[in-house]
Design an enzyme around this catalytic site. Structure first.
Site, PDB file in Angstrom:
ATOM      1  N   CYS A   1       0.949  -1.412   0.202  1.00 14.89           N
ATOM      2  CA  CYS A   1      -0.012   0.106  -0.090  1.00 14.89           C
ATOM      3  C   CYS A   1       1.045   1.339   0.182  1.00 14.89           C
ATOM      4  O   CYS A   1       1.034   2.013   0.921  1.00 14.89           O
ATOM      5  CB  CYS A   1      -0.788  -0.126   1.279  1.00 14.89           C
ATOM      6  SG  CYS A   1      -2.125   1.295   1.025  1.00 14.89           S
ATOM      7  N   GLU A   2       1.412   1.308  -1.118  1.00 14.76           N
ATOM      8  CA  GLU A   2       2.245   2.711  -1.408  1.00 14.76           C
ATOM      9  C   GLU A   2       2.280   2.656  -3.012  1.00 14.76           C
ATOM     10  O   GLU A   2       1.974   1.731  -3.687  1.00 14.76           O
ATOM     11  CB  GLU A   2       3.840   2.539  -0.838  1.00 14.76           C
ATOM     12  CG  GLU A   2       4.023   2.212   0.663  1.00 14.76           C
ATOM     13  CD  GLU A   2       3.914   3.544   1.308  1.00 14.76           C
ATOM     14  OE1 GLU A   2       3.807   4.494   0.550  1.00 14.76           O
ATOM     15  OE2 GLU A   2       3.884   3.449   2.644  1.00 14.76           O
TER      16      GLU A   2
END
Length: 410
Positions: free
Chosen positions: A337-338
């Protein structure tokens, strides 16, 4: 193996069979490549008494350390934990160079007790070392010559603003501490950072080191560090090892004549030894088309190979499942989640969901910089050795994430 080749097998072992047997993501290492890289260095520096001190931070798996030892190499460690891993792999304390940065005197004392060569890079700790040991324990001094090597700014660390090494401009201060405590200086170490391309950079640093070395009467070795550049894509300029070895060896031998006796020449290659031996096999979870970009989302990410996000590093990628397919442009992204971009605007043979992709140059700073970010598990490691695929690290399981947590009755 040239950069243009995308291996379907290593030593006759199918990479697809490795992916199927051990699951993905999985790191795969080629023992023959590691051994050949060490032999290349030995040949390039054959004119001098050479010690290769493999920089273990690149890849610390005990089996890799054992391979380096079998090939005639020794080791460089940057933490007490790395020193202990090296001892577990069969090295003796005397085979280990310990090159810490910013550690406490307590850690240094632990490593002295383990018998490693201590390599110090700041004057306050050198002073503490003198107070503690006087001339009873040999020590090496790490010099920053202020000579820039190439590479990303985060790994080009021989400049004057770097935290590494004692500035050559502080040589008088070093000598003051050495004389004050009658320190036993066994060696000087040259720090120039990473991605050194040619002999000229080494020779500039060598000349700085040679001049400084004349101030120390009982040296046993000079350590020229590492930083040799390897290729990541077709057309990359790489270090001409044979040329570097020839020119640096000649300069070193000439210095030894001037110094009055023969010394050992030490090198600390890390990435050069293991980078090209390693492959990270991942699987395409999704192929996502947008009006501008087609993304390949894979079951890995910056938690397993952080170099693209941290250093803007280029890693070649190919489709193991469809190697001869039509080339199409993709952005390869991870499941973290980047932004987690592994590669942008990359031509790869057409990819479908479930295809195995291979990320090259994953031997150095892959597993050693891996994390459990997003509570993801770290992959297995497999070594292809004597024509067989051998598991050398188990894939993590969910319980490993909880192993050291202390659960309160809340």
């Amino acid at each position: 193996m040239s950069l243009s080749q995308n291996p379907i097998s290593i030593q006759g072992v199918s990479l697809e069979s490795v992916a199927n047997e051990f699951g993905t993501p999985v790191y795969v290492y080629d023992e023959e490549k590691i051994t050949s890289q060490i032999k290349t260095l030995q040949a390039a520096f054959s004119k001098v008494p050479l010690k290769i001190k493999y920089a273990t931070k690149a890849l610390t798996n005990i089996n890799i350390l054992k391979l380096v030892k079998k090939a005639g190499g020794e080791v460089d460690a940057v933490s007490v934990e790395e020193v202990r891993i090296c001892l577990e792999a069969g090295y003796e304390g005397k085979d280990v160079m310990y090159t810490p940065n910013g550690v406490s005197m307590d850690e240094i004392k632990q490593v002295v007790a383990l018998g490693a060569m201590i390599n110090l890079d700041n004057i306050p700790v050198l002073e503490q070392f003198g107070q503690e040991y006087g001339n009873s324990v040999p020590v090496c001094i790490r010099i920053n010559p202020h000579i820039m090597a190439g590479g990303n700014a985060k790994i080009s660390v021989g400049h004057i603003a770097s935290k590494f090494g004692i500035s050559i401009h502080q040589l008088d201060e070093i000598l003051e501490v050495v004389n004050k405590y009658d320190l036993q200086i066994a060696g000087l170490h040259l720090h120039t950072g990473s991605d050194i391309l040619d002999a000229e950079v080494f020779l500039k640093g060598a000349n700085v080191l040679f001049e400084a070395a004349m101030q120390f009467k009982d040296l046993k070795f000079l350590d020229f560090g590492g930083g040799f550049k390897v290729g990541y894509k077709e057309g990359d300029v790489v270090t001409d090892i044979m040329n570097v070895g020839d020119k640096v060896s000649d300069a070193f031998l000439e210095f030894c004549k001037k110094y009055g006796r023969d010394l050992e020449l030490w090198l600390e290659p890390g990435k050069f030894v293991v980078s090209e031996s390693g492959y990270l096999i991942v699987q395409a979870n999704v192929v996502k088309k947008t009006p501008q970009i087609t993304f390949i989302g894979v079951n890995s990410g910056l938690n397993h190979l952080i170099r693209p996000m941290m250093y803007d590093a280029y890693h070649s990628i190919y489709n193991l499942s469809n190697p001869e397919g039509e080339l199409k442009k993709y952005n390869v992204v991870g499941y973290i989640c980047e932004t987690d971009t592994i590669a942008s605007d990359r031509e790869i043979a057409e990819v479908k969901m479930g295809d195995f992709l291979v990320i090259k140059n994953a031997g150095a700073y892959g597993i050693s910089m891996a994390s459990n970010y997003n509570s993801r598990l770290r992959p297995a490691e497999v070594l292809v050795w004597e024509g067989k695929a051998k598991l050398i690290r188990k894939r993590e399981e969910f319980q490993d994430l909880l192993h050291n947590q202390v659960i309160l009755d809340i």
